[in-house]
Design an enzyme around this catalytic site. Structure first.
Site, PDB file in Angstrom:
ATOM      1  CB  CYS A   2      -0.931   0.094   1.197  1.00 22.35           C
ATOM      2  SG  CYS A   2      -1.987  -1.316   1.400  1.00 22.35           S
ATOM      3  NE  ARG A  27       4.493   1.806  -0.394  1.00 23.19           N
ATOM      4  CZ  ARG A  27       5.541   1.277   0.213  1.00 23.19           C
ATOM      5  NH1 ARG A  27       6.725   1.427  -0.311  1.00 23.19           N
ATOM      6  NH2 ARG A  27       5.411   0.615   1.342  1.00 23.19           N
ATOM      7  CD1 TRP A  76      -0.684  -5.919  -3.874  1.00 26.84           C
ATOM      8  CD2 TRP A  76      -0.585  -6.711  -1.785  1.00 26.84           C
ATOM      9  NE1 TRP A  76      -0.354  -7.251  -3.940  1.00 26.84           N
ATOM     10  CE2 TRP A  76      -0.281  -7.768  -2.680  1.00 26.84           C
ATOM     11  CE3 TRP A  76      -0.585  -6.978  -0.422  1.00 26.84           C
ATOM     12  CZ2 TRP A  76       0.017  -9.058  -2.251  1.00 26.84           C
ATOM     13  CZ3 TRP A  76      -0.290  -8.270   0.006  1.00 26.84           C
ATOM     14  CH2 TRP A  76       0.009  -9.282  -0.899  1.00 26.84           C
ATOM     15  CG  ASN A 102       2.092   0.497   3.921  1.00 35.06           C
ATOM     16  OD1 ASN A 102       1.771  -0.639   3.616  1.00 35.06           O
ATOM     17  ND2 ASN A 102       3.325   0.939   3.790  1.00 35.06           N
ATOM     18  N   GLY A 103       0.242  -1.479   6.171  1.00 35.43           N
ATOM     19  CA  GLY A 103       0.790  -2.448   7.123  1.00 35.43           C
ATOM     20  C   GLY A 103      -0.282  -3.444   7.522  1.00 35.43           C
ATOM     21  CD  GLU A 490      14.967 -12.384 -12.114  1.00 33.13           C
ATOM     22  OE1 GLU A 490      14.589 -13.018 -11.125  1.00 33.13           O
ATOM     23  OE2 GLU A 490      14.611 -11.213 -12.341  1.00 33.13           O
ATOM     24  CE  LYS A 494      11.369 -10.259 -13.402  1.00 29.21           C
ATOM     25  NZ  LYS A 494      12.269 -10.215 -12.295  1.00 29.21           N
ATOM     26  CD  GLU A 497       7.787 -10.772 -11.046  1.00 27.67           C
ATOM     27  OE1 GLU A 497       8.796 -10.642 -11.756  1.00 27.67           O
ATOM     28  OE2 GLU A 497       7.603 -10.128 -10.009  1.00 27.67           O
ATOM     29  CG  HIS A 513      16.744 -36.412 -12.181  1.00 21.25           C
ATOM     30  ND1 HIS A 513      17.107 -37.726 -11.975  1.00 21.25           N
ATOM     31  CD2 HIS A 513      17.898 -35.764 -12.518  1.00 21.25           C
ATOM     32  CE1 HIS A 513      18.415 -37.862 -12.144  1.00 21.25           C
ATOM     33  NE2 HIS A 513      18.912 -36.678 -12.483  1.00 21.25           N
ATOM     34  CE  LYS A 612      10.516  -2.436  -8.058  1.00 17.21           C
ATOM     35  NZ  LYS A 612      10.977  -3.478  -8.986  1.00 17.21           N
TER      36      LYS A 612
HETATM   37  O1  M6R Z   1      12.705  -5.260  -2.794  1.00 14.55           O
HETATM   38  P1  M6R Z   1      13.165  -6.683  -2.732  1.00 14.55           P
HETATM   39  O2  M6R Z   1      14.337  -6.953  -3.573  1.00 14.55           O
HETATM   40  O3  M6R Z   1      13.404  -7.140  -1.315  1.00 14.55           O
HETATM   41  O4  M6R Z   1      11.957  -7.518  -3.287  1.00 14.55           O
HETATM   42  C1  M6R Z   1      11.978  -8.908  -3.299  1.00 14.55           C
HETATM   43  C2  M6R Z   1      10.877  -9.451  -4.181  1.00 14.55           C
HETATM   44  O5  M6R Z   1       9.634  -9.070  -3.696  1.00 14.55           O
HETATM   45  C3  M6R Z   1      11.028  -8.987  -5.627  1.00 14.55           C
HETATM   46  O6  M6R Z   1      12.266  -9.317  -6.150  1.00 14.55           O
HETATM   47  C4  M6R Z   1       9.921  -9.599  -6.497  1.00 14.55           C
HETATM   48  O7  M6R Z   1      10.109 -10.969  -6.604  1.00 14.55           O
HETATM   49  C5  M6R Z   1       9.901  -8.919  -7.861  1.00 14.55           C
HETATM   50  N1  M6R Z   1       8.548  -8.688  -8.249  1.00 14.55           N
HETATM   51  C6  M6R Z   1      10.561  -9.721  -8.905  1.00 14.55           C
HETATM   52  O8  M6R Z   1      10.442  -9.171 -10.171  1.00 14.55           O
END
Ligand code: M6R
Length: 617
Positions: A2, A27, A76, A102-103, A490, A494, A497, A513, A612
């Site tokens: 948030c 956020r 969020w 937020n929290g 990774e 990507k 996501e 396997h 984010k």
């Molecule tokens: O800000 P951070 O690097 O601690 O965030 C960790 C993950 O939340 C972040 O890398 C998330 O997986 C991204 N959306 C990946 O693209």
């Protein structure tokens, strides 16, 4: 998660709130709302959906937006689905108190029961509505001032928060407080700006105060800031910092999405990460302040544990490979969320490295606190300057990648790897576990990486053509070996996501396997098949895939013949050493995910269900 925003001063609050919320949407963006205050009243508008939908609602509903005090929120969802009712701001039963939060309030249920027994009712499913009513309850029961009621209620709750509270009868005052979730305050002579990060107010002021955990502030129009400790109301001296934020970094410029801009920024961000650290690449002089001043700790480290989440966790796996290879120290990599909930054995000579782009990830932050409590030395690798993690580690190195707005991390990943390369080389040099020749060669090669990435960025058109062929499939497999296995993870993350296609990353040799059962003519397999790094073995893996009619998209070196003959598609990258290769092999995977998501018409920068920085557990 948030984003929260607030304004108290002499300007119209509405444009500051709306524009600020747009900058905070990274956020969370499942619902949003604002409240604007005027004498003895306020107008409130909230809605499911993004900030532009809020703007539309305000316009069509003719919501009164004039006023010089206001608060806003972009959500969020944690407690309660995203809908108009659960959106913030939340209002107390009397309609007098309005709050954004937020929290997470962990003990909200117990408080809700007490409040219900005292006649309080709740419209939403949120913990925030419980908190604002708790404040109202304490105020009325005890005839407390608002600030006192806020302070005492916060001492009773368990959880994390950054909040702003306004009493509609006192629109010249906002009370803010923080524990666990970030909160920045912009300060000018006659005005205050409140936000989850300073970006929304850098247009107006560069004087900022980052509230610390356990602090609250009483903001009054035309008055000086009154900063207090929540626990005992002790008055504190505010330390105001000068912000250095370049606004160009937070604009999309010529790019359609921030993610694409950030992918293209990587040659520059890697140079920025190296600046002042890789001093004379020819003779290999690496300087990292946090390492230099803690040299003995690293030289004598018996074990290093790297703790992170998501993309930062993938960078950590690459760090494991680099540190073990160059510094010959055993390394373990842990998900922060797992590490914090067991009882990890942290010996005296165990160094903990935490990696986080945002520096606010709740699990990483808690893992860090746990490690410190157990007496470990903690080194942080963060991107956001002044973030919570950066502030409490024993030493650290910023990645200097600049603001990353796209929810999918790209440039922060390569910047983290760059820091890890420097770190591993430097510690290896201290411990004499890397020979001089190899050390110097790698230092020199590091300098050439930005140019190599530039080269790969030019292959975007051919990657788009490949994306056109596969944008409709349901599954993807990503394979890599050694240091490129985390790159495969990774690449898969990507794609998942931003395009919502299921994708799995696997070590190439593990395919037989299990995952090999999935391979048929509908399964595209992205495989990192560069010359350095088990090339012959990878050729064998590709043959296994082709024998089962799988479609192979291979990342190969320029001049490659063998894999190029076997694969359905190849993406060529310049030749480079294995240890530095993740900095380049990841680029085509970022572009592939981006192009596929664009062709599918997805919102690349704000994928569904994500935010984010994940500031909740
Ligand atoms: O800000 P951070 O690097 O601690 O965030 C960790 C993950 O939340 C972040 O890398 C998330 O997986 C991204 N959306 C990946 O693209």
């Amino acid at each position: 998660m948030c984003g929260i925003i607030g304004y108290l001063g002499y300007r119209e609050a509405y444009p500051i709130l709306i524009n600020g919320l747009k900058k905070l949407e990274y956020r969370g963006y499942d619902s949003s709302g604002i409240a604007i205050f005027y004498k003895n009243g306020y107008s409130l508008c909230k809605t499911k959906g993004r900030v532009y939908e809020l703007e539309r609602k305000i316009y069509y509903d003719k919501v009164k937006i004039s006023g010089t005090t206001g608060i806003g929120h972009t959500r969020w969802a944690t407690h309660g689905v995203p809908n108009d009712i659960n959106a913030h701001p939340h209002v107390s039963n009397s309609n007098d108190l309005i709050m954004i939060h937020n929290g997470i309030i962990e003990n909200y249920h117990a408080i809700k029961i007490i409040l219900s027994k005292n006649g309080f009712t709740f419209k939403s499913k949120t913990d925030t509505e419980v908190l604002i009513n708790f404040i109202e309850f304490l105020r009325k029961e005890n005839k407390f001032s608002l600030e006192e009621a806020v302070r005492i209620s916060l001492n009773e709750i368990v959880g994390a928060y950054s909040i702003a509270v306004v009493d509609k009868y006192y629109p010249d005052k906002i009370i803010i407080a923080k524990l666990g979730s970030p909160l920045a305050l912009g300060i000018n002579e006659k005005e205050f700006f409140i936000a989850s990060d300073p970006i929304p107010f850098v247009d107006y002021t560069n004087n900022a105060l980052y509230l610390k955990d356990g602090e609250m502030a009483i903001l009054k129009k035309g008055k000086e800031l009154d900063l207090r400790k929540i626990v005992d109301n002790h008055k504190l001296h505010p330390i105001i910092k000068k912000l250095k934020i370049n606004l160009k970094q937070i604009e999309k410029g010529k790019y359609k999405y921030f993610m694409l801009k950030e992918i293209h920024e990587q040659p520059k961000t890697i140079l920025d990460t190296l600046r002042g650290r890789l001093l004379i690449s020819e003779c290999g002089m690496i300087y990292i302040d946090g390492i230099e001043s803690n040299k003995d700790i690293f030289i004598n480290a018996k074990c290093i544990t790297i703790v992170a989440c998501g993309t930062s966790w993938h960078a950590s796996l690459i760090g494991e490979y680099l540190l073990e290879e160059f510094a010959r120290i055993p390394v373990e990599v842990e998900y922060a969320s797992e590490f914090r909930y067991r009882n990890p054995i942290i010996g005296k000579k165990n160094v903990i490295i935490v990696i986080s782009q945002s520096g606010e990830t709740a699990d990483t932050l808690s893992a860090l606190k746990l490690a410190k409590k157990k007496g470990a030395f903690v080194f942080g690798i963060c991107n956001v300057v002044g973030s919570s993690i950066a502030r409490i580690v024993d030493a650290g190195a910023y990645t200097h990648a600049g603001p990353e707005i796209g929810v999918a991390s790209t440039k922060s990943f390569t910047a983290q790897i760059t820091v890890l390369v420097l770190l591993a080389l430097k510690i290896g040099k201290y411990r004499s576990t890397i020979n001089d020749y190899r050390y110097k060669c790698l230092c020199q090669e590091l300098r050439s990486i930005p140019e190599k990435i530039d080269h790969v960025l030019k292959t975007d058109n051919s990657i788009r053509e490949i994306s056109k062929i596969y944008h409709n499939v349901n599954n993807f497999l990503y394979l890599g070996r050694g240091i490129n296995f985390p790159v495969a993870l990774e690449g898969a993350l990507k794609l998942k996501e931003i395009s919502y296609i299921h994708a799995e990353g696997y070590p190439a040799a593990e395919m037989k396997h299990g995952p090999i059962a999935l391979i048929d003519e509908n399964m595209p397999v992205v495989i990192i098949a560069i010359k350095k790094g088990f090339y012959d073995k990878i050729v064998g893996n590709i043959q296994e895939i082709k024998a089962r009619k799988g479609k192979v998209i291979a990342i190969v070196n320029e001049g490659d013949i063998q894999v190029s003959m076997l694969a359905d598609h190849v993406i060529k990258i310049p030749y480079l050493s294995e240890e530095l290769s993740p900095l380049v092999t990841v680029i085509p995977l970022q572009l592939l995910a981006y192009q596929i998501a664009c062709i599918r018409g997805e919102n690349v920068d704000q994928p569904r269900n994500l935010a984010k920085s994940v500031t909740v557990e």
